[in-house]
Design an enzyme around this catalytic site. Structure first.
Site, PDB file in Angstrom:
ATOM      1  N   THR A 176     -29.250  -7.011 -19.343  1.00 36.15           N
ATOM      2  CA  THR A 176     -29.645  -8.503 -19.454  1.00 36.15           C
ATOM      3  C   THR A 176     -28.446  -9.176 -19.910  1.00 36.15           C
ATOM      4  O   THR A 176     -27.607  -8.680 -20.905  1.00 36.15           O
ATOM      5  CB  THR A 176     -30.956  -8.625 -20.221  1.00 36.15           C
ATOM      6  OG1 THR A 176     -32.146  -8.286 -19.786  1.00 36.15           O
ATOM      7  CG2 THR A 176     -31.487 -10.102 -20.809  1.00 36.15           C
ATOM      8  N   ARG A 204     -42.245  -7.669 -10.185  1.00 37.25           N
ATOM      9  CA  ARG A 204     -42.505  -7.403 -11.617  1.00 37.25           C
ATOM     10  C   ARG A 204     -41.708  -8.331 -12.463  1.00 37.25           C
ATOM     11  O   ARG A 204     -40.694  -8.769 -12.437  1.00 37.25           O
ATOM     12  CB  ARG A 204     -42.047  -5.818 -12.157  1.00 37.25           C
ATOM     13  CG  ARG A 204     -41.704  -5.778 -13.402  1.00 37.25           C
ATOM     14  CD  ARG A 204     -40.641  -5.861 -14.074  1.00 37.25           C
ATOM     15  NE  ARG A 204     -40.357  -5.736 -15.413  1.00 37.25           N
ATOM     16  CZ  ARG A 204     -39.452  -5.639 -16.297  1.00 37.25           C
ATOM     17  NH1 ARG A 204     -38.485  -6.531 -15.899  1.00 37.25           N
ATOM     18  NH2 ARG A 204     -39.588  -5.508 -17.440  1.00 37.25           N
ATOM     19  N   VAL A 205     -42.358  -8.969 -13.490  1.00 34.85           N
ATOM     20  CA  VAL A 205     -41.577 -10.137 -14.223  1.00 34.85           C
ATOM     21  C   VAL A 205     -41.546  -9.354 -15.774  1.00 34.85           C
ATOM     22  O   VAL A 205     -42.573  -8.923 -16.134  1.00 34.85           O
ATOM     23  CB  VAL A 205     -42.419 -11.370 -14.162  1.00 34.85           C
ATOM     24  CG1 VAL A 205     -41.696 -12.339 -15.161  1.00 34.85           C
ATOM     25  CG2 VAL A 205     -42.338 -12.003 -12.944  1.00 34.85           C
ATOM     26  N   GLY A 206     -40.288  -9.550 -16.428  1.00 42.93           N
ATOM     27  CA  GLY A 206     -40.274  -9.051 -17.546  1.00 42.93           C
ATOM     28  C   GLY A 206     -40.277 -10.197 -18.581  1.00 42.93           C
ATOM     29  O   GLY A 206     -40.905 -11.182 -18.412  1.00 42.93           O
ATOM     30  N   ASP A 207     -39.778  -9.857 -19.900  1.00 44.64           N
ATOM     31  CA  ASP A 207     -39.740 -10.691 -20.973  1.00 44.64           C
ATOM     32  C   ASP A 207     -38.788 -11.920 -20.994  1.00 44.64           C
ATOM     33  O   ASP A 207     -38.853 -12.818 -21.814  1.00 44.64           O
ATOM     34  CB  ASP A 207     -39.524  -9.793 -22.217  1.00 44.64           C
ATOM     35  CG  ASP A 207     -38.103  -9.371 -22.276  1.00 44.64           C
ATOM     36  OD1 ASP A 207     -37.813  -8.668 -21.314  1.00 44.64           O
ATOM     37  OD2 ASP A 207     -37.212  -9.533 -23.253  1.00 44.64           O
ATOM     38  N   THR A 227     -33.239  -8.050 -25.252  1.00 45.62           N
ATOM     39  CA  THR A 227     -32.636  -7.162 -24.246  1.00 45.62           C
ATOM     40  C   THR A 227     -33.286  -5.898 -24.297  1.00 45.62           C
ATOM     41  O   THR A 227     -33.272  -5.275 -25.536  1.00 45.62           O
ATOM     42  CB  THR A 227     -31.201  -6.930 -24.119  1.00 45.62           C
ATOM     43  OG1 THR A 227     -31.176  -5.769 -23.073  1.00 45.62           O
ATOM     44  CG2 THR A 227     -30.426  -6.458 -25.210  1.00 45.62           C
ATOM     45  N   GLY A 228     -33.957  -5.327 -23.376  1.00 42.90           N
ATOM     46  CA  GLY A 228     -34.570  -3.796 -23.396  1.00 42.90           C
ATOM     47  C   GLY A 228     -35.845  -3.895 -22.614  1.00 42.90           C
ATOM     48  O   GLY A 228     -36.179  -4.902 -21.842  1.00 42.90           O
ATOM     49  N   GLY A 230     -38.973  -4.942 -21.167  1.00 44.25           N
ATOM     50  CA  GLY A 230     -39.465  -6.336 -21.435  1.00 44.25           C
ATOM     51  C   GLY A 230     -40.846  -6.200 -21.547  1.00 44.25           C
ATOM     52  O   GLY A 230     -41.614  -6.925 -22.318  1.00 44.25           O
TER      53      GLY A 230
HETATM   54  N1  ASP Z   1     -35.597  -7.236 -20.862  1.00 42.92           N
HETATM   55  C1  ASP Z   1     -35.039  -7.284 -19.376  1.00 42.92           C
HETATM   56  C2  ASP Z   1     -36.519  -6.914 -18.550  1.00 42.92           C
HETATM   57  O1  ASP Z   1     -37.199  -6.315 -19.062  1.00 42.92           O
HETATM   58  C3  ASP Z   1     -34.211  -6.029 -19.236  1.00 42.92           C
HETATM   59  C4  ASP Z   1     -33.430  -5.432 -20.146  1.00 42.92           C
HETATM   60  O2  ASP Z   1     -32.988  -6.198 -20.982  1.00 42.92           O
HETATM   61  O3  ASP Z   1     -32.951  -4.367 -20.118  1.00 42.92           O
HETATM   62  O4  ASP Z   1     -36.602  -7.317 -17.705  1.00 42.92           O
END
Ligand code: ASP
Length: 317
Positions: A176, A204-207, A227-228, A230
């Site tokens: 991200t 799919r929608v993340g954070d 980031t991570g 979500g």
């Molecule tokens: N946070 C992002 C998501 O879940 C992915 C990421 O940062 O690795 O879409």
């Protein structure tokens, strides 16, 4: 003049050191430096934190080295679905897009929604239509695709086939980009943009486009970009949780961000960058590495992927 501050991340899905040759590492760190330069130029001339975070994120969306815009991850169908958001800590105004497939710079569409005021978040084809209608650049899907993302999708599908998805490396999974800033007027802002994670389900929608989860800014408190994984950022409302700890418990930014990343999100790969109302910066991560960088109050730029921190541009010649 109040001091100003800027920090960015290029995702905690950083590869093991040996996965890239030195030239590629240098190129990625250089793009972090360019993103910081773009944001810092705004702040240095008395500009707004909101413009600074947008400028920094645009450079990383345009770079092939990070999972956002050009170079974004592919979903299970080999399609790019892009999420982004931006928030103004002064007014709490925000804008976001999710599952966009064509807007070249999703953060620009998010910013336009922020300026428009309502709705806050547009998704899917409506997000792309909105972007096109207001004159933003749109691209065919293949603009976003790089060889590395194709390889990462193939590797992830092989893991799923073999039943080893849980052992996939962080770089095979996600990434991200994001930026946080405090400007000389004392205003805070945050922005985040992502392709999500490789092989994510269709739709799919993340954070990253969820205000309070992957992006949050409140004047007088802090600005956060995560980031991570979500799903966990959303469950823990991670960005807002950091702000709540700082505001209500009186924790330092360092303590609050470490608690969220090292405790709340300890079971998944996670990291964030944050800046508080005094200009303190925190950038914790619980993975092997996180692309990150910041500018100090002398205008000196620092970038990093793993533990070592480099001066930009000197150390990257
Ligand atoms: N946070 C992002 C998501 O879940 C992915 C990421 O940062 O690795 O879409």
């Amino acid at each position: 003049m109040t001091k100003f501050a800027l920090a960015i991340h290029g995702g905690c899905g950083v590869m093991a050191r040996l996965d890239l040759d030195e030239e590629e590492w240098i190129a990625a760190r250089r793009d972090l430096g360019r993103a910081l330069e773009a944001g810092y130029a705004v702040l240095e001339s008395g500009g707004r934190a909101l413009d600074a975070v947008q400028a920094a994120v645009i450079v990383m969306e345009d770079s092939p080295h990070f999972n956002a815009g050009h170079g974004a991850a592919l979903n299970e169908n080999g399609v790019h679905e892009l999420d982004a958001s931006i928030m103004d800590g002064r007014s709490l105004a925000a804008g976001a897009v999710s599952a966009a497939r064509h807007v070249r710079n999703p953060v620009k569409a998010a910013r336009a929604l922020l300026e428009q005021g309502d709705p806050l978040l547009l998704t899917g084809p409506a997000a792309d239509r909105f972007a096109e209608d207001i004159g933003l650049a749109v691209e065919p899907q293949n603009y976003f695709t790089t060889g590395r993302r194709r390889a990462a999708l193939a590797a992830m599908k092989a893991h799923v086939e073999a039943g080893t998805a849980a052992r996939a490396s962080e770089s095979e999974k996600h990434g991200t980009v994001g930026a946080v800033a405090l400007d000389s007027h004392g205003d805070l802002a945050a922005a985040t943009s992502t392709g999500g994670y490789n092989n994510k389900p269709d739709g799919r929608v993340g954070d990253s486009p969820i205000i309070g989860a992957g992006t949050y800014a409140r004047n007088g408190v802090c600005a956060v970009s995560g980031t991570g994984k979500g799903e966990y950022f959303i469950r823990h409302v991670a960005g807002h949780e950091v702000a709540s700890r700082v505001d209500y418990l009186g924790e330092s930014l360092e303590t609050a961000t470490r608690k969220v990343i090292m405790n709340d999100l300890k079971d998944v790969g996670a990291g964030l960058v944050a800046v508080d109302a005094q200009g303190a910066i925190a950038a914790p991560y619980n993975t092997d590495g996180m692309f990150r960088g910041w500018v100090n109050d002398k205008g000196e730029i620092f970038v990093a992927s793993h533990a070592e921190v480099y001066r930009y541009p000197e150390d990257l010649q």
